[in-house]
Enzyme design. Sequence first.
Site, PDB file in Angstrom:
ATOM      1  N   GLU A 188      -5.345  -5.480  10.552  1.00  0.00           N
ATOM      2  CA  GLU A 188      -4.338  -4.441  10.780  1.00  0.00           C
ATOM      3  C   GLU A 188      -4.643  -3.729  12.096  1.00  0.00           C
ATOM      4  O   GLU A 188      -5.481  -2.805  12.120  1.00  0.00           O
ATOM      5  CB  GLU A 188      -4.374  -3.414   9.650  1.00  0.00           C
ATOM      6  CG  GLU A 188      -4.081  -3.990   8.291  1.00  0.00           C
ATOM      7  CD  GLU A 188      -3.531  -2.914   7.358  1.00  0.00           C
ATOM      8  OE1 GLU A 188      -2.368  -3.023   6.991  1.00  0.00           O
ATOM      9  OE2 GLU A 188      -4.250  -1.955   7.054  1.00  0.00           O
TER      10      GLU A 188
ATOM     11  N   SER B  62       3.494  -2.486  10.309  1.00  0.00           N
ATOM     12  CA  SER B  62       4.947  -2.454  10.487  1.00  0.00           C
ATOM     13  C   SER B  62       5.637  -3.777  10.150  1.00  0.00           C
ATOM     14  O   SER B  62       6.567  -4.192  10.840  1.00  0.00           O
ATOM     15  CB  SER B  62       5.292  -1.998  11.909  1.00  0.00           C
ATOM     16  OG  SER B  62       4.793  -0.688  12.123  1.00  0.00           O
TER      17      SER B  62
ATOM     18  N   GLU C 189      -6.902   4.337   7.868  1.00  0.00           N
ATOM     19  CA  GLU C 189      -6.752   5.779   7.590  1.00  0.00           C
ATOM     20  C   GLU C 189      -8.009   6.333   6.926  1.00  0.00           C
ATOM     21  O   GLU C 189      -8.379   7.491   7.149  1.00  0.00           O
ATOM     22  CB  GLU C 189      -5.492   6.006   6.725  1.00  0.00           C
ATOM     23  CG  GLU C 189      -4.224   5.827   7.561  1.00  0.00           C
ATOM     24  CD  GLU C 189      -3.007   5.331   6.808  1.00  0.00           C
ATOM     25  OE1 GLU C 189      -2.977   5.425   5.570  1.00  0.00           O
ATOM     26  OE2 GLU C 189      -2.076   4.838   7.476  1.00  0.00           O
TER      27      GLU C 189
ATOM     28  N   GLY D  60       2.788  -1.317   4.286  1.00  0.00           N
ATOM     29  CA  GLY D  60       2.820   0.116   3.996  1.00  0.00           C
ATOM     30  C   GLY D  60       4.241   0.569   3.695  1.00  0.00           C
ATOM     31  O   GLY D  60       4.767   0.357   2.598  1.00  0.00           O
TER      32      GLY D  60
ATOM     33  N   GLY E 128       2.314   1.929  10.727  1.00  0.00           N
ATOM     34  CA  GLY E 128       3.227   3.053  10.576  1.00  0.00           C
ATOM     35  C   GLY E 128       3.896   3.487  11.871  1.00  0.00           C
ATOM     36  O   GLY E 128       4.474   4.567  11.948  1.00  0.00           O
TER      37      GLY E 128
ATOM     38  N   LYS F  39       0.094   4.300  -0.311  1.00  0.00           N
ATOM     39  CA  LYS F  39      -0.558   5.500   0.250  1.00  0.00           C
ATOM     40  C   LYS F  39      -0.314   6.700  -0.681  1.00  0.00           C
ATOM     41  O   LYS F  39      -0.239   6.522  -1.889  1.00  0.00           O
ATOM     42  CB  LYS F  39      -0.082   5.751   1.678  1.00  0.00           C
ATOM     43  CG  LYS F  39      -0.150   4.478   2.529  1.00  0.00           C
ATOM     44  CD  LYS F  39      -0.007   4.717   3.980  1.00  0.00           C
ATOM     45  CE  LYS F  39       0.036   3.376   4.695  1.00  0.00           C
ATOM     46  NZ  LYS F  39      -0.040   3.482   6.126  1.00  0.00           N
TER      47      LYS F  39
ATOM     48  N   ASN G 112       0.867  -1.183   0.000  1.00  0.00           N
ATOM     49  CA  ASN G 112       0.000   0.000   0.000  1.00  0.00           C
ATOM     50  C   ASN G 112       0.902   1.232   0.000  1.00  0.00           C
ATOM     51  O   ASN G 112       1.498   1.566   1.015  1.00  0.00           O
ATOM     52  CB  ASN G 112      -0.888  -0.031   1.257  1.00  0.00           C
ATOM     53  CG  ASN G 112      -1.707   1.235   1.417  1.00  0.00           C
ATOM     54  OD1 ASN G 112      -1.822   2.040   0.486  1.00  0.00           O
ATOM     55  ND2 ASN G 112      -2.289   1.425   2.597  1.00  0.00           N
TER      56      ASN G 112
ATOM     57  N   HIS H  83      -9.545   0.748   4.960  1.00  0.00           N
ATOM     58  CA  HIS H  83      -8.248   0.952   5.603  1.00  0.00           C
ATOM     59  C   HIS H  83      -8.447   1.888   6.798  1.00  0.00           C
ATOM     60  O   HIS H  83      -9.266   2.815   6.732  1.00  0.00           O
ATOM     61  CB  HIS H  83      -7.248   1.548   4.602  1.00  0.00           C
ATOM     62  CG  HIS H  83      -5.852   1.568   5.150  1.00  0.00           C
ATOM     63  ND1 HIS H  83      -5.431   2.538   6.024  1.00  0.00           N
ATOM     64  CD2 HIS H  83      -4.816   0.713   4.983  1.00  0.00           C
ATOM     65  CE1 HIS H  83      -4.163   2.281   6.361  1.00  0.00           C
ATOM     66  NE2 HIS H  83      -3.768   1.186   5.745  1.00  0.00           N
TER      67      HIS H  83
HETATM   68  C1  PEP Z   1      -0.783  -0.080   6.114  1.00  0.00           C
HETATM   69  O1  PEP Z   1      -0.899   1.116   5.931  1.00  0.00           O
HETATM   70  O2  PEP Z   1      -1.669  -0.838   5.685  1.00  0.00           O
HETATM   71  C2  PEP Z   1       0.381  -0.573   6.836  1.00  0.00           C
HETATM   72  C3  PEP Z   1       0.377  -1.805   7.258  1.00  0.00           C
HETATM   73  O3  PEP Z   1       1.425   0.319   7.019  1.00  0.00           O
HETATM   74  P1  PEP Z   1       2.869   0.002   7.659  1.00  0.00           P
HETATM   75  O4  PEP Z   1       3.360  -1.298   7.060  1.00  0.00           O
HETATM   76  O5  PEP Z   1       3.717   1.156   7.307  1.00  0.00           O
HETATM   77  O6  PEP Z   1       2.661  -0.149   9.140  1.00  0.00           O
END
Ligand code: PEP
Length: 248
Positions: free
Chosen positions: A166, A211, A96, A232, A172, A11, A9, A94
Amino acid sequence: MRRSLVVGNWKMNGTLASGKALVQEIVSGLDNTNADIAVCPPFIYLSEIDKLLQGSHLKFGAQNIADQESGAYTGEVSASMLKEINCTYALVGHSERRSYYGDTNETVAARFNQALSQDVCPILCVGETLEQREQDKTFQVIDEQLNAVIDLVGIESFAKAVIAYEPVWAIGTGKTASDEQAQEVHQYIRQQIAKRDQSIADNMQILYGGSVKPDNAKALFAMADIDGGLIGGASLDAESFLGIYNSI
Ligand code: PEP
């Protein structure tokens, strides 16, 4: 035996030039088809990325999808528009989108439904905040997020969908859920699906996101109910993303 899947992703990051370079690097470094793999660039880059991926094992998806079929919905991109450019996946719900743009369980369910209507595979993102986890509400939140979709589209539709767990506190932040914490929720999600349809549950790809990096992916992906990852930050670097893919 379920196939694993790794999805990046991006973003709202990068430029058209950096996105094209990134997919070219991923494609040239992909030396096996042991698992499914996709990237989700910003909408505006999708058509250009599509041209680079024709015939490739690397697929692409959108980061969101409209909850309506067509019409006066300024700023939205419909499922049929995405289908027209060969889009394989769409993220729905998601965290966000839920926290910054007001997506609710109901609008997420409608987006999921729209994706299915055009054979775009929805990747339904679910997960609890830190506060909800500390209040022991993780399973309740997951139930509410899942049930809103099941109530609208029916359990059969999950045969053509992916779920991504998630935990919001791990996205993040550099804080990954422990392998056991993630497995516990993945197993719970699979059981909720199995209560309604055992065969769909057995075949369902459930991804972990939060992460994930090359050095923690192997242990997470080794857990019984974790079938890959939604990535991400680490998906913006070809070497890291391929490192995660290759740890399947
Ligand atoms: C995400 O935004 O779906 C995500 C998992 O981000 P990150 O891997 O940066 O934590």
